[in-house]
Design a protein around this motif. Sequence first.
Motif, PDB file in Angstrom:
ATOM      1  N   TYR A   1     -83.247  16.040  -9.211  1.00  8.90           N
ATOM      2  CA  TYR A   1     -82.152  15.060  -9.229  1.00  8.90           C
ATOM      3  C   TYR A   1     -82.033  14.384 -10.604  1.00  8.90           C
ATOM      4  CZ  TYR A   1     -82.040  15.486  -4.130  1.00  8.90           C
ATOM      5  OH  TYR A   1     -81.925  15.951  -2.845  1.00  8.90           O
ATOM      6  N   SER A   2     -82.236  15.158 -11.657  1.00  9.17           N
ATOM      7  CA  SER A   2     -82.219  14.598 -13.012  1.00  9.17           C
ATOM      8  C   SER A   2     -80.864  14.013 -13.386  1.00  9.17           C
ATOM      9  CB  SER A   2     -82.619  15.671 -14.033  1.00  9.17           C
ATOM     10  OG  SER A   2     -81.734  16.780 -13.960  1.00  9.17           O
ATOM     11  N   ASP A   3     -79.787  14.501 -12.770  1.00  7.16           N
ATOM     12  CA  ASP A   3     -78.446  14.004 -13.086  1.00  7.16           C
ATOM     13  C   ASP A   3     -77.971  12.924 -12.111  1.00  7.16           C
ATOM     14  OD1 ASP A   3     -78.260  15.794 -15.195  1.00  7.16           O
ATOM     15  OD2 ASP A   3     -77.386  17.369 -13.944  1.00  7.16           O
TER      16      ASP A   3
ATOM     17  N   ASP B   1     -95.504  21.597  -9.071  1.00 10.62           N
ATOM     18  CA  ASP B   1     -95.268  20.232  -8.604  1.00 10.62           C
ATOM     19  C   ASP B   1     -95.995  20.040  -7.272  1.00 10.62           C
ATOM     20  OD1 ASP B   1     -93.661  19.874 -10.774  1.00 10.62           O
ATOM     21  OD2 ASP B   1     -91.804  19.544  -9.652  1.00 10.62           O
ATOM     22  N   ARG B   2     -96.653  18.900  -7.150  1.00  9.71           N
ATOM     23  CA  ARG B   2     -97.404  18.633  -5.924  1.00  9.71           C
ATOM     24  C   ARG B   2     -96.863  17.443  -5.136  1.00  9.71           C
ATOM     25  NH1 ARG B   2     -98.072  23.008  -6.177  1.00  9.71           N
ATOM     26  NH2 ARG B   2     -99.885  24.222  -6.776  1.00  9.71           N
ATOM     27  N   GLY B   3     -96.231  16.501  -5.801  1.00 12.32           N
ATOM     28  CA  GLY B   3     -95.737  15.307  -5.125  1.00 12.32           C
ATOM     29  C   GLY B   3     -94.220  15.242  -5.113  1.00 12.32           C
ATOM     30  N   ILE B   4     -93.672  14.546  -4.128  1.00 10.25           N
ATOM     31  CA  ILE B   4     -92.219  14.408  -4.025  1.00 10.25           C
ATOM     32  C   ILE B   4     -91.619  13.691  -5.236  1.00 10.25           C
ATOM     33  CG2 ILE B   4     -90.429  13.202  -2.702  1.00 10.25           C
ATOM     34  CD1 ILE B   4     -91.789  14.134  -0.156  1.00 10.25           C
ATOM     35  N   PRO B   5     -92.256  12.637  -5.793  1.00 12.57           N
ATOM     36  CA  PRO B   5     -91.657  12.001  -6.983  1.00 12.57           C
ATOM     37  C   PRO B   5     -91.422  12.975  -8.136  1.00 12.57           C
ATOM     38  CG  PRO B   5     -93.340  10.580  -6.054  1.00 12.57           C
ATOM     39  CD  PRO B   5     -93.432  11.877  -5.309  1.00 12.57           C
ATOM     40  N   GLU B   6     -92.359  13.897  -8.365  1.00 10.86           N
ATOM     41  CA  GLU B   6     -92.174  14.912  -9.415  1.00 10.86           C
ATOM     42  C   GLU B   6     -90.948  15.774  -9.119  1.00 10.86           C
ATOM     43  OE1 GLU B   6     -95.992  17.046 -10.626  1.00 10.86           O
ATOM     44  OE2 GLU B   6     -96.536  16.154  -8.690  1.00 10.86           O
TER      45      GLU B   6
END
Length: 305
Positions: free
Chosen positions: A259-261, A248-253
């Motif tokens: 925080y999937s839940d 992962d390179r970016g914060i959105p990823e």
Amino acid sequence: MDSPAFDLVFEPAYGRAVPVAPGVERITANNAGPFTFYGTNSYIVGGSSVAVIDPGPEDEAHFQALMAALSGREVTHIFVSHTHRDHSPLARRLRAATGAVTVGQGPHRPARPLRAGEINPFSESSDMAFVPDISIGNGKTIKGDGWVLSGVPTPGHTANHAAFALDGGDLLFTGDHVMAWSTSIVAPPDGSMADYMASLEKLIARDDGLLLPGHGGPVTDPATFLRALKAHRLGREQAILTRIRAGDRGIPEMVKAIYSDTDPKLHGAAALSVLAHIEDLFERGEIAADGPPSLSALYRPAAGR
């Protein structure tokens, strides 16, 4: 990742003072929301001569509830844990009505300067007008009639955040630094994760018996809760490192995975929390970036990590 045993059971009892400890009453403002839970807790400390802690937002109903609870009593001091608009604005009106002096760690300030092109996402939530009459530093005490409160600076949630210890009561008013219902938001540039963790260590070392937060109910087993909160934050840090090492390179990823839940409406706040951890990891040399840490920067493991 295990979380502390958060307590979501709370009766706000809007409009009336509720005893919560010997010589301490709580009045909760009706400003419920995703970051304030059922509302902001204002505390009254003392008997016939009192201090008010965190008078709350500029809200007419809450002001009237405070004045009713304070009727017949002298108000000598108004303590403010930090300068977010759900905690400090009503201090001005209460000061004018009672003649009390205000006490806090200082005016609002960021944990670090804004970087080029950066916008403070919580600027509208900050009370820039509050300047305490008395600045209370680490260990400084304020004495009233039958009560003594000591300052415990706890930067992290904001740079000017302070907790207040009630002498002889084994009790600490923690503002937004530690709450029973949720973790505190640490959002750069106002907040700093390195400062927050250092403040958490300070409270762990204190060994208080009861914590009274700015939102929600009390923390009745501080030693266990604080250590679990520390473990939770360290677990979040490890999750971010794991995502970066996995590609992962970016914060959105990272937010999407970690925080999937979590309700997607809260992902903006989650991104700021991830940024706070990333700033700390960057300063410690654990990760590298294509520039200063930001919400849009790209990250990678540091050489040799």
